[in-house]
Design an enzyme around this catalytic site. Structure first.
Site, PDB file in Angstrom:
ATOM      1  N   GLY A  99       0.836  -1.190   0.000  1.00  0.00           N
ATOM      2  CA  GLY A  99       0.000   0.000   0.000  1.00  0.00           C
ATOM      3  C   GLY A  99       0.871   1.240   0.000  1.00  0.00           C
ATOM      4  O   GLY A  99       2.004   1.218   0.485  1.00  0.00           O
ATOM      5  N   GLN A 116       2.702   9.919   1.328  1.00  0.00           N
ATOM      6  CA  GLN A 116       4.032   9.347   1.483  1.00  0.00           C
ATOM      7  C   GLN A 116       4.984   9.756   0.364  1.00  0.00           C
ATOM      8  O   GLN A 116       6.193   9.618   0.507  1.00  0.00           O
ATOM      9  CB  GLN A 116       3.965   7.818   1.546  1.00  0.00           C
ATOM     10  CG  GLN A 116       3.293   7.292   2.791  1.00  0.00           C
ATOM     11  CD  GLN A 116       3.174   5.790   2.725  1.00  0.00           C
ATOM     12  OE1 GLN A 116       2.193   5.265   2.221  1.00  0.00           O
ATOM     13  NE2 GLN A 116       4.202   5.104   3.220  1.00  0.00           N
ATOM     14  N   CYS A 139       5.907  -0.226   7.260  1.00  0.00           N
ATOM     15  CA  CYS A 139       5.536   0.950   6.484  1.00  0.00           C
ATOM     16  C   CYS A 139       6.706   1.356   5.609  1.00  0.00           C
ATOM     17  O   CYS A 139       7.848   1.372   6.078  1.00  0.00           O
ATOM     18  CB  CYS A 139       5.146   2.090   7.436  1.00  0.00           C
ATOM     19  SG  CYS A 139       4.652   3.597   6.608  1.00  0.00           S
ATOM     20  N   LEU A 140       6.413   1.690   4.363  1.00  0.00           N
ATOM     21  CA  LEU A 140       7.477   2.127   3.458  1.00  0.00           C
ATOM     22  C   LEU A 140       8.135   3.418   3.933  1.00  0.00           C
ATOM     23  O   LEU A 140       9.283   3.691   3.589  1.00  0.00           O
ATOM     24  CB  LEU A 140       6.928   2.299   2.037  1.00  0.00           C
ATOM     25  CG  LEU A 140       6.400   1.020   1.379  1.00  0.00           C
ATOM     26  CD1 LEU A 140       5.806   1.324   0.011  1.00  0.00           C
ATOM     27  CD2 LEU A 140       7.477  -0.035   1.284  1.00  0.00           C
ATOM     28  N   HIS A 178      -4.444   1.534   7.541  1.00  0.00           N
ATOM     29  CA  HIS A 178      -3.079   2.059   7.638  1.00  0.00           C
ATOM     30  C   HIS A 178      -2.889   3.211   6.642  1.00  0.00           C
ATOM     31  O   HIS A 178      -2.370   4.273   7.002  1.00  0.00           O
ATOM     32  CB  HIS A 178      -2.094   0.914   7.352  1.00  0.00           C
ATOM     33  CG  HIS A 178      -0.661   1.301   7.320  1.00  0.00           C
ATOM     34  ND1 HIS A 178       0.235   0.910   8.277  1.00  0.00           N
ATOM     35  CD2 HIS A 178       0.057   2.046   6.428  1.00  0.00           C
ATOM     36  CE1 HIS A 178       1.442   1.384   7.985  1.00  0.00           C
ATOM     37  NE2 HIS A 178       1.353   2.085   6.864  1.00  0.00           N
ATOM     38  N   GLU A 179      -3.313   3.007   5.398  1.00  0.00           N
ATOM     39  CA  GLU A 179      -3.112   4.033   4.367  1.00  0.00           C
ATOM     40  C   GLU A 179      -4.008   5.249   4.595  1.00  0.00           C
ATOM     41  O   GLU A 179      -3.582   6.384   4.365  1.00  0.00           O
ATOM     42  CB  GLU A 179      -3.325   3.448   2.967  1.00  0.00           C
ATOM     43  CG  GLU A 179      -2.388   2.315   2.588  1.00  0.00           C
ATOM     44  CD  GLU A 179      -0.913   2.609   2.770  1.00  0.00           C
ATOM     45  OE1 GLU A 179      -0.499   3.785   2.675  1.00  0.00           O
ATOM     46  OE2 GLU A 179      -0.150   1.666   3.016  1.00  0.00           O
ATOM     47  N   HIS A 213      -2.425   7.648   6.894  1.00  0.00           N
ATOM     48  CA  HIS A 213      -1.447   8.547   6.261  1.00  0.00           C
ATOM     49  C   HIS A 213      -2.114   9.815   5.747  1.00  0.00           C
ATOM     50  O   HIS A 213      -1.527  10.893   5.803  1.00  0.00           O
ATOM     51  CB  HIS A 213      -0.747   7.852   5.085  1.00  0.00           C
ATOM     52  CG  HIS A 213       0.383   6.965   5.478  1.00  0.00           C
ATOM     53  ND1 HIS A 213       1.533   7.431   6.081  1.00  0.00           N
ATOM     54  CD2 HIS A 213       0.549   5.628   5.340  1.00  0.00           C
ATOM     55  CE1 HIS A 213       2.351   6.422   6.297  1.00  0.00           C
ATOM     56  NE2 HIS A 213       1.776   5.316   5.856  1.00  0.00           N
TER      57      HIS A 213
END
Length: 169
Positions: A46, A51, A91-92, A133-134, A137
């Site tokens: 994701g 991000q 997480c990226l 999660h996304e 963000h």
């Protein structure tokens, strides 16, 4: 296609609240494609526009094993949730760090697809975790915010150490 730079914690731009998408033009389609390329290359499941320093309510995800079920959620909202599950998240934007986070087990999502068409669906398991999660963000929240202050500080120090080691290499 261009891969985008992923912001890393504790970059303050990750705390910016995303604005709704209202224009569905060629630039948006190019951004979506670049986000998928970036996410798959990372590799991740994701990626929120926040991000990659684009503060629009847009996220891409693909939780399939074969990476052949891409989803685009624009202006997403969780309209119902139930139950709870604890999942080890990464997480990226927080590379190499994983921690248990408790989230809703089942959610109902309303969003627009990449062409502005309304969609409404239920999600559970990994898909529900990834969407929650996304969406976090998009409001400037990171999974490390669910950790204790001590663990959050340890994460920040670990990432600083990784960055220093990479700079020296």
């Amino acid at each position: 296609m261009n891969r985008l730079q992923i912001l890393e914690y504790p970059d303050p731009r990750l705390r910016t609240k995303a604005q709704p998408v209202s224009v569905f033009d060629a630039a948006l389609q190019t951004l979506i494609d670049a986000m998928f390329e970036t996410m798959y290359a990372a590799p991740g499941i994701g990626l929120a526009a926040s991000q990659v320093n684009v503060h629009k309510q847009l996220l891409v995800l693909d939780v399939s094993e074969e990476k052949d079920q891409p989803m685009v959620l624009i202006n997403p909202k969780i309209v119902a949730s139930e139950g709870s599950q604890t999942y080890q998240e990464g997480c990226l934007s927080v590379p190499g760090v994983f921690a248990d986070v408790e989230r809703a087990d089942r959610i109902v999502v309303e969003a627009l697809d990449r062409h502005g068409k309304a969609q409404n669906f239920e999600a559970d398991g990994l898909l529900a975790v990834c969407i929650q999660h996304e969406i976090d963000h998009l409001v400037g929240k990171l999974f490390v915010d669910y950790l204790s202050p001590l663990k959050r500080e340890l994460v920040r120090k670990k990432l600083d150490k990784q960055r220093r080691a990479a700079a020296e290499a």
